[in-house]
Motif scaffolding. Structure first.
Motif, PDB file in Angstrom:
ATOM      1  N   SER A 143       0.833  -1.212   0.000  1.00  0.00           N
ATOM      2  CA  SER A 143       0.000   0.000   0.000  1.00  0.00           C
ATOM      3  C   SER A 143       0.864   1.255   0.000  1.00  0.00           C
ATOM      4  O   SER A 143       0.601   2.213  -0.726  1.00  0.00           O
ATOM      5  N   ASN A 144       1.908   1.246   0.830  1.00  0.00           N
ATOM      6  CA  ASN A 144       2.800   2.393   0.882  1.00  0.00           C
ATOM      7  C   ASN A 144       3.601   2.546  -0.412  1.00  0.00           C
ATOM      8  O   ASN A 144       3.888   3.663  -0.855  1.00  0.00           O
ATOM      9  N   GLN A 145       3.964   1.429  -1.015  1.00  0.00           N
ATOM     10  CA  GLN A 145       4.668   1.501  -2.292  1.00  0.00           C
ATOM     11  C   GLN A 145       3.771   2.099  -3.378  1.00  0.00           C
ATOM     12  O   GLN A 145       4.210   2.923  -4.188  1.00  0.00           O
ATOM     13  N   LEU A 146       2.503   1.682  -3.407  1.00  0.00           N
ATOM     14  CA  LEU A 146       1.561   2.228  -4.385  1.00  0.00           C
ATOM     15  C   LEU A 146       1.346   3.724  -4.159  1.00  0.00           C
ATOM     16  O   LEU A 146       1.265   4.502  -5.115  1.00  0.00           O
ATOM     17  N   ALA A 147       1.264   4.119  -2.891  1.00  0.00           N
ATOM     18  CA  ALA A 147       1.087   5.544  -2.580  1.00  0.00           C
ATOM     19  C   ALA A 147       2.289   6.358  -3.039  1.00  0.00           C
ATOM     20  O   ALA A 147       2.150   7.469  -3.570  1.00  0.00           O
ATOM     21  N   TYR A 148       3.471   5.775  -2.874  1.00  0.00           N
ATOM     22  CA  TYR A 148       4.692   6.435  -3.309  1.00  0.00           C
ATOM     23  C   TYR A 148       4.708   6.591  -4.830  1.00  0.00           C
ATOM     24  O   TYR A 148       5.021   7.667  -5.370  1.00  0.00           O
ATOM     25  N   ALA A 149       4.380   5.496  -5.535  1.00  0.00           N
ATOM     26  CA  ALA A 149       4.345   5.540  -7.001  1.00  0.00           C
ATOM     27  C   ALA A 149       3.317   6.550  -7.492  1.00  0.00           C
ATOM     28  O   ALA A 149       3.554   7.265  -8.478  1.00  0.00           O
ATOM     29  N   ASN A 150       2.207   6.635  -6.801  1.00  0.00           N
ATOM     30  CA  ASN A 150       1.169   7.594  -7.180  1.00  0.00           C
ATOM     31  C   ASN A 150       1.633   9.030  -6.941  1.00  0.00           C
ATOM     32  O   ASN A 150       1.363   9.933  -7.743  1.00  0.00           O
ATOM     33  N   ALA A 151       2.368   9.237  -5.847  1.00  0.00           N
ATOM     34  CA  ALA A 151       2.883  10.581  -5.538  1.00  0.00           C
ATOM     35  C   ALA A 151       3.866  11.053  -6.601  1.00  0.00           C
ATOM     36  O   ALA A 151       3.942  12.256  -6.893  1.00  0.00           O
ATOM     37  N   LEU A 152       4.605  10.109  -7.191  1.00  0.00           N
ATOM     38  CA  LEU A 152       5.555  10.452  -8.242  1.00  0.00           C
ATOM     39  C   LEU A 152       4.907  10.429  -9.622  1.00  0.00           C
ATOM     40  O   LEU A 152       5.598  10.565 -10.638  1.00  0.00           O
ATOM     41  N   LYS A 153       3.597  10.209  -9.646  1.00  0.00           N
ATOM     42  CA  LYS A 153       2.798  10.315 -10.870  1.00  0.00           C
ATOM     43  C   LYS A 153       3.201   9.302 -11.942  1.00  0.00           C
ATOM     44  O   LYS A 153       3.215   9.616 -13.142  1.00  0.00           O
ATOM     45  N   TYR A 154       3.512   8.070 -11.524  1.00  0.00           N
ATOM     46  CA  TYR A 154       3.774   7.019 -12.492  1.00  0.00           C
ATOM     47  C   TYR A 154       2.464   6.563 -13.125  1.00  0.00           C
ATOM     48  O   TYR A 154       1.460   6.378 -12.428  1.00  0.00           O
ATOM     49  N   LYS A 155       2.486   6.391 -14.453  1.00  0.00           N
ATOM     50  CA  LYS A 155       1.285   5.885 -15.129  1.00  0.00           C
ATOM     51  C   LYS A 155       1.157   4.384 -14.920  1.00  0.00           C
ATOM     52  O   LYS A 155       0.049   3.863 -14.772  1.00  0.00           O
ATOM     53  N   TYR A 156       2.305   3.662 -14.915  1.00  0.00           N
ATOM     54  CA  TYR A 156       2.276   2.209 -14.775  1.00  0.00           C
ATOM     55  C   TYR A 156       3.084   1.757 -13.566  1.00  0.00           C
ATOM     56  O   TYR A 156       4.135   2.337 -13.269  1.00  0.00           O
ATOM     57  N   VAL A 157       2.576   0.727 -12.894  1.00  0.00           N
ATOM     58  CA  VAL A 157       3.364   0.015 -11.889  1.00  0.00           C
ATOM     59  C   VAL A 157       3.350  -1.460 -12.261  1.00  0.00           C
ATOM     60  O   VAL A 157       2.384  -1.967 -12.853  1.00  0.00           O
ATOM     61  N   ALA A 158       4.431  -2.148 -11.925  1.00  0.00           N
ATOM     62  CA  ALA A 158       4.527  -3.589 -12.148  1.00  0.00           C
ATOM     63  C   ALA A 158       4.668  -4.250 -10.785  1.00  0.00           C
ATOM     64  O   ALA A 158       5.641  -3.995 -10.064  1.00  0.00           O
ATOM     65  N   VAL A 159       3.697  -5.070 -10.412  1.00  0.00           N
ATOM     66  CA  VAL A 159       3.660  -5.675  -9.084  1.00  0.00           C
ATOM     67  C   VAL A 159       4.092  -7.140  -9.184  1.00  0.00           C
ATOM     68  O   VAL A 159       3.626  -7.875 -10.057  1.00  0.00           O
ATOM     69  N   VAL A 160       4.995  -7.554  -8.302  1.00  0.00           N
ATOM     70  CA  VAL A 160       5.399  -8.963  -8.261  1.00  0.00           C
ATOM     71  C   VAL A 160       5.257  -9.480  -6.834  1.00  0.00           C
ATOM     72  O   VAL A 160       5.712  -8.866  -5.877  1.00  0.00           O
ATOM     73  N   GLY A 161       4.585 -10.606  -6.730  1.00  0.00           N
ATOM     74  CA  GLY A 161       4.430 -11.306  -5.455  1.00  0.00           C
ATOM     75  C   GLY A 161       4.748 -12.769  -5.636  1.00  0.00           C
ATOM     76  O   GLY A 161       5.355 -13.171  -6.647  1.00  0.00           O
ATOM     77  N   ASP A 162       4.329 -13.609  -4.691  1.00  0.00           N
ATOM     78  CA  ASP A 162       4.641 -15.041  -4.766  1.00  0.00           C
ATOM     79  C   ASP A 162       4.059 -15.672  -6.016  1.00  0.00           C
ATOM     80  O   ASP A 162       4.717 -16.493  -6.681  1.00  0.00           O
ATOM     81  N   ILE A 163       2.819 -15.314  -6.361  1.00  0.00           N
ATOM     82  CA  ILE A 163       2.162 -15.922  -7.524  1.00  0.00           C
ATOM     83  C   ILE A 163       2.894 -15.534  -8.808  1.00  0.00           C
ATOM     84  O   ILE A 163       3.176 -16.391  -9.666  1.00  0.00           O
ATOM     85  N   GLU A 164       3.189 -14.225  -8.963  1.00  0.00           N
ATOM     86  CA  GLU A 164       3.891 -13.753 -10.172  1.00  0.00           C
ATOM     87  C   GLU A 164       5.271 -14.405 -10.285  1.00  0.00           C
ATOM     88  O   GLU A 164       5.700 -14.792 -11.383  1.00  0.00           O
ATOM     89  N   GLU A 165       5.950 -14.519  -9.147  1.00  0.00           N
ATOM     90  CA  GLU A 165       7.285 -15.114  -9.169  1.00  0.00           C
ATOM     91  C   GLU A 165       7.232 -16.581  -9.575  1.00  0.00           C
ATOM     92  O   GLU A 165       8.075 -17.063 -10.350  1.00  0.00           O
ATOM     93  N   LYS A 166       6.223 -17.304  -9.084  1.00  0.00           N
ATOM     94  CA  LYS A 166       6.082 -18.722  -9.406  1.00  0.00           C
ATOM     95  C   LYS A 166       5.796 -18.924 -10.893  1.00  0.00           C
ATOM     96  O   LYS A 166       6.339 -19.849 -11.521  1.00  0.00           O
ATOM     97  N   LEU A 167       4.957 -18.056 -11.473  1.00  0.00           N
ATOM     98  CA  LEU A 167       4.562 -18.182 -12.877  1.00  0.00           C
ATOM     99  C   LEU A 167       5.516 -17.477 -13.835  1.00  0.00           C
ATOM    100  O   LEU A 167       5.412 -17.631 -15.054  1.00  0.00           O
ATOM    101  N   GLY A 168       6.457 -16.692 -13.297  1.00  0.00           N
ATOM    102  CA  GLY A 168       7.333 -15.897 -14.150  1.00  0.00           C
ATOM    103  C   GLY A 168       6.588 -14.748 -14.815  1.00  0.00           C
ATOM    104  O   GLY A 168       6.935 -14.330 -15.928  1.00  0.00           O
ATOM    105  N   ASN A 169       5.573 -14.245 -14.116  1.00  0.00           N
ATOM    106  CA  ASN A 169       4.728 -13.186 -14.656  1.00  0.00           C
ATOM    107  C   ASN A 169       4.962 -11.865 -13.935  1.00  0.00           C
ATOM    108  O   ASN A 169       5.722 -11.772 -12.962  1.00  0.00           O
TER     109      ASN A 169
END
Length: 433
Positions: A375-401
């Motif tokens: 949540s804090n990372q998303l708030a930070y990215a939003n404060a810097l006005k990024y259009k895109y974020v790429a999120v990786v967690g356990d599921i993404e890491e397992k699938l290589g996504n």
């Protein structure tokens, strides 16, 4: 925080301001290069004795930032440094067409659009007496102003004319420099202020009225050129002819701004020897010029060169242009195209692999470098006005996504890294088009 000392007449730039500024400078540099100008760099300090040389910057030498216990000072402009560079490198192929974008410093009283630390974009041509050079350095800077849709006015005169005129009405050589400096303050103090300064110099009666009529001239270019010719000597006829030729050459550049011959234009530096030019904004709320320059054929010898090298140059004040463009209101804060977030600390290494693969494919990437929740990372990215974020967690890491999220419309999808590359490159293509 008001108790923290800060230098007067200078300013910090926020990330959005600095990014805006750097993009503006890049566009200016491309214009200079399009006209075949080369770049060279000179130090930000120059010998103090050079700045105080007779025929140099004149009375403005009192506003030089000196370096204690050294015969050095922060450069007042980039022209003196260039003249010194030419004097030391006279084997350069001539004409030498040079551009330089850099900071200078003046210990003046700060005011609106006037800073003690400022950036100038300079164009100079060394080794040419031709009016072709005069016209080119005037026109290219005008093209810069057109690049940013600035409604501008170009004022042109000749320092030889005012000296010739003053001599013709009986102004003695010993006070001519002071008279020129008084007239140069016309934009700051108005015509009454100039006349008051002239009276203090002992100029009265018919002489004062003739100067008033000249600097208050509102005629057409041809009418002003006739005034120059009416001094009725070979020099005045030559000056009028040169100014006409410059106007004809500038017409070929198809400039959008109005160009006028203005006999009140002096330019304050003592080193000017001929044509002088100034750029103004067609805005009654902005009295200061945004650039200027002229011909200075003796400066190389003034700074110690063995022989005379004719030179002509113009300069634009970048800080004034940025203020006119409203750069502080810019909303772009970053150069990265995507921000990579890791859901947990143990996902960071995979997140770094994703970021580096994107970078290897030409995509600028920022990423989380702290141990904080999503949540804090998303708030930070939003404060810097990024259009895109790429999120990786356990599921993404397992699938290589990677889960790619559009921060503008909130849409998201889980995709392969190659698809992230295509999405981002496609977005950039759309933005550029």
């Amino acid at each position: 925080m008001s108790n923290i000392p800060f230098p007067r007449g200078m300013r910090d730039l926020m990330p959005n301001e600095a990014l805006f500024r750097n993009k503006i400078l890049g566009r200016i540099e491309k214009i200079y290069q399009k006209f075949g100008f080369l770049t060279c760099e000179t130090p930000v300090v120059e010998p103090l004795s050079l700045m105080r040389a007779k025929g140099g910057i004149g009375e403005d030498s009192k506003n030089v930032f000196e370096i204690k216990d050294e015969d050095l000072a922060l450069r007042f402009d980039q022209t003196l440094g260039l003249a010194r560079f030419i004097a030391m490198n006279q084997e350069l192929p001539m004409p030498f067409k040079r551009y330089a974008i850099g900071k200078s410093w003046r210990k003046e009283e700060p005011q609106k659009l006037r800073y003690r630390e400022f950036t100038q974009a300079d164009l100079d041509i060394a080794g040419s007496k031709s009016l072709f050079a005069d016209a080119e350095v005037i026109a290219v800077q005008a093209k810069v102003l057109e690049e940013f849709n600035i409604d501008y006015l170009v004022r042109i005169s000749d320092r030889r004319f005012i000296n010739n005129f003053l001599k013709s009405i009986g102004i003695t050589d010993d006070i001519q420099v002071n008279v020129v400096r008084a007239i140069d303050k016309l934009d700051k103090v108005g015509i009454d202020g100039v006349l008051d300064s002239l009276q203090k110099l002992g100029i009265q009666g018919d002489k004062l009225e003739k100067i008033r009529d000249l600097i208050d001239q509102k005629g057409s270019n041809e009418e002003v050129l006739k005034i120059i010719e009416n001094i009725d000597n070979n020099l005045s006829l030559s000056i009028a002819k040169e100014l006409r030729n410059i106007l004809e050459l500038l017409d070929l550049y198809k400039l959008s701004g109005k160009i006028i011959i203005d006999p009140s234009l002096m330019r304050g530096f003592d080193y000017y020897t001929g044509m002088v030019v100034e750029y103004n904004v067609n805005d009654k709320n902005i009295r200061s010029s945004i650039g200027g320059g002229g011909r200075y054929d003796n400066l190389v010898q003034v700074v110690g060169g063995r022989q005379q090298v004719p030179m002509v140059g113009t300069s634009l004040g970048i800080d004034r242009i940025l203020d006119i463009l409203g750069f502080s209101d810019s909303t772009e804060f970053n150069t990265a195209e995507v921000f990579v977030l890791n859901v947990k600390d143990n996902n960071y290494k995979y997140a770094l692999q994703v970021a580096n693969e994107l970078r290897d494919n030409g995509i600028a990437v920022d990423m989380n470098t702290t141990s904080r929740n999503i949540s804090n990372q998303l708030a930070y990215a939003n404060a810097l006005k990024y259009k895109y974020v790429a999120v990786v967690g356990d599921i993404e890491e397992k699938l290589g996504n990677v889960k790619i999220k559009n921060m503008i419309d909130g849409t998201e999808s889980s995709v392969k890294i190659s698809d992230v590359i295509n999405i981002l490159k496609g977005s950039n293509k759309n933005i550029k088009s």
